[in-house]
Design an enzyme around this catalytic site. Structure first.
Site: not given
Length: 502
Positions: A93-94, A185-186, A224, A248, A348
């Protein structure tokens, strides 16, 4: 690439180990790295969360996730049986800091078993408001180790604005060195994005043309079909500008616009990216309306199904001023790009899901063909598609077969699927392996994050302080608001799309 036996023993500690990111991306990526021989011979994965799990139950949870989301399909039982022995769960529990003592005990147990070269990677797959608290707890319980053997990986968003990004950088720099901080950043892990550097700097063909003399303008478009779905609560506080353009799309702009690095060194490459961001012309408040467009989607039909408007999505204010679409025109004020517009667009509930970089070259200086011969004349374009297909297309003029001289544009295509038999790795596989190797090339540096925030803050302030009276202003399954077309049409151009092939 180092063999698994040569990699230092590694302990992955995943905060948010029961969350969606770990289930969909991290666990499948780690398993794929293991099956393909890229994991250290000694490793451990410690998932953390508030939910109480036994190791066995947690392993079963991740097995279901890997079976569902791995690019390689369902696991091979013999591989999974060995891999899962390295998966452990620690209830934390942070907000109850004492539980970090349990985590410390688990890490020290593996360190004693693996040896003194064991490295620990803390992955923060949690809500951004928990980043500072976790970092402080790691420091308080002396879990940060030395800079050679300890790393922290932080997901976006890195800050909510410029001031919060600076505060987070300041906090982290008091606990870790920049060498230990991996801001992920994927998008930078995607194969086609990585290929941008190879395409530009490993070939002599395009670099002489990669400047204002031959290029007319550049478009970077990430769209998207999906709406916000169950992320309405998060998206209300973000919007398209924060969620996509600040990170991105500006990262893609840096890759297109950067100067050639001296070497393929992480800091050398990141230096060149920061130079681009610092050269981008800052916005004056009076310029926002002519350089930036916002939009919000209304209800409509997508692939035969009726979908709600943004203001009807779960967690969204019925009178929301949050943009789900943003288009911005940037200029890079340096010798290479002076006067050349960079158009960035994201949204989007658009007509298609795609990520495309288009470089439009200037027209030939003198036309020798008649209008009848060149009725379908088109300027040369270089199209780098990140999705739905991973490809690079060079569009040129060619004579159509036949007795008459008729020209039409044709594509010279490099397509990953048609060229290579092996599937491209997922972005997270690439980035997790780089974190193991200690390679920060594809990760953002603190000054880079702050420079990106600094560029978009004038737009954010303007949009937040002036409510849009036109929202919603584009229908689902469209290409965004009419104002976005006007933004680029004023310069004599139009937005490019890549036909999707069945």
């Amino acid at each position: 690439m180092k063999k698994a036996s040569k990699l230092n023993p590694t302990i992955f500690v995943i905060f948010g180990g029961t969350g969606d990111l770990n289930k969909r991306k991290l666990a499948p990526a780690l398993y794929n790295l293991y099956t393909e021989g890229y994991m250290p011979s000694k490793f451990a994965i410690i998932g953390t969360g508030r939910t109480a799990f036994t190791d066995e139950k947690y392993q079963k949870e991740l097995l279901h996730s890997v079976n569902e989301f791995s690019r390689n399909g369902k696991v091979k039982k013999d591989k999974w049986d060995v891999f899962s022995q390295s998966i452990h769960y620690c209830t934390i529990d942070i907000k109850s800091q004492q539980t970090f003592e349990n985590l410390k005990g688990e890490i020290e147990k593996y360190q004693a078993d693996f040896g003194e070269n064991t490295q620990v990677i803390f992955y923060l797959a949690v809500a951004p408001n928990l980043f500072p608290l976790i970092a402080q707890c790691l420091h308080q319980y002396k879990l940060t180790g030395n800079e050679e053997n300890c790393r922290i990986v932080i997901e976006k968003p890195f800050g909510h604005d410029l001031e919060s990004a600076k505060e987070l950088n300041l906090l982290l720099s008091g606990i870790f060195t920049e060498k230990q901080i991996y801001r992920i950043d994927h998008y930078l892990g995607k194969e086609t994005v990585q290929n941008m550097m190879a395409f530009r700097f490993a070939n002599s063909l395009f670099e002489p043309l990669w400047n204002r003399t031959y290029i007319e303008h550049i478009q970077i478009s990430v769209t998207e079909q999906l709406g916000v779905g169950d992320r309405g609560g998060y998206y209300e506080g973000a919007g398209a500008l924060r969620d996509m353009i600040q990170n991105h799309l500006l990262q893609l702009l840096c890759l297109v616009g950067m100067e050639a690095p001296i070497s393929f060194n992480a800091d050398e490459i990141r230096d060149r990216k920061v130079e681009v961001l610092r050269a981008v012309r800052p916005f004056k408040p009076e310029e926002i309306s002519s350089h930036a467009v916002r939009g919000q989607y209304s209800k409509g039909w997508v692939e035969g199904k009726e979908v709600p408007g943004y203001r009807s999505e779960n967690g969204v204010d019925a009178h929301s001023n949050t943009e789900t679409f943003a288009a911005v025109k940037f200029f890079i004020d340096n010798w290479r790009w002076q006067g050349i517009p960079f158009y960035l667009r994201t949204g989007k509930r658009m007509n298609q899901t795609s990520s495309i970089i288009t470089i439009q070259f200037k027209d030939v200086p003198h036309h020798i063909f008649s209008n009848n011969v060149a009725e379908t004349w088109q300027q040369n374009r270089l199209i780098i598609s990140i999705q739905p297909e991973a490809s690079i297309r060079l569009q040129v003029q060619s004579k159509r077969p036949g007795l008459d001289m008729v020209l039409n544009p044709v594509d010279m295509v490099f397509n990953y699927k048609g060229t290579y038999e092996n599937d491209s790795p997922e972005a997270y596989e690439t980035l997790l392996l780089d974190a193991i190797l200690g390679d920060q090339t594809l990760f953002m540096r603190g000054d880079q994050v702050e420079a990106a925030w600094e560029l978009v803050m004038p737009i954010i302030h303007t949009w937040e302080n002036k409510k849009s009276l036109s929202f919603p202003n584009y229908a689902a399954d469209s290409w965004g608001p009419e104002e976005a077309e006007a933004l680029i049409a004023r310069d004599g151009y139009h937005w490019f799309t890549l036909p999707i092939k069945d």
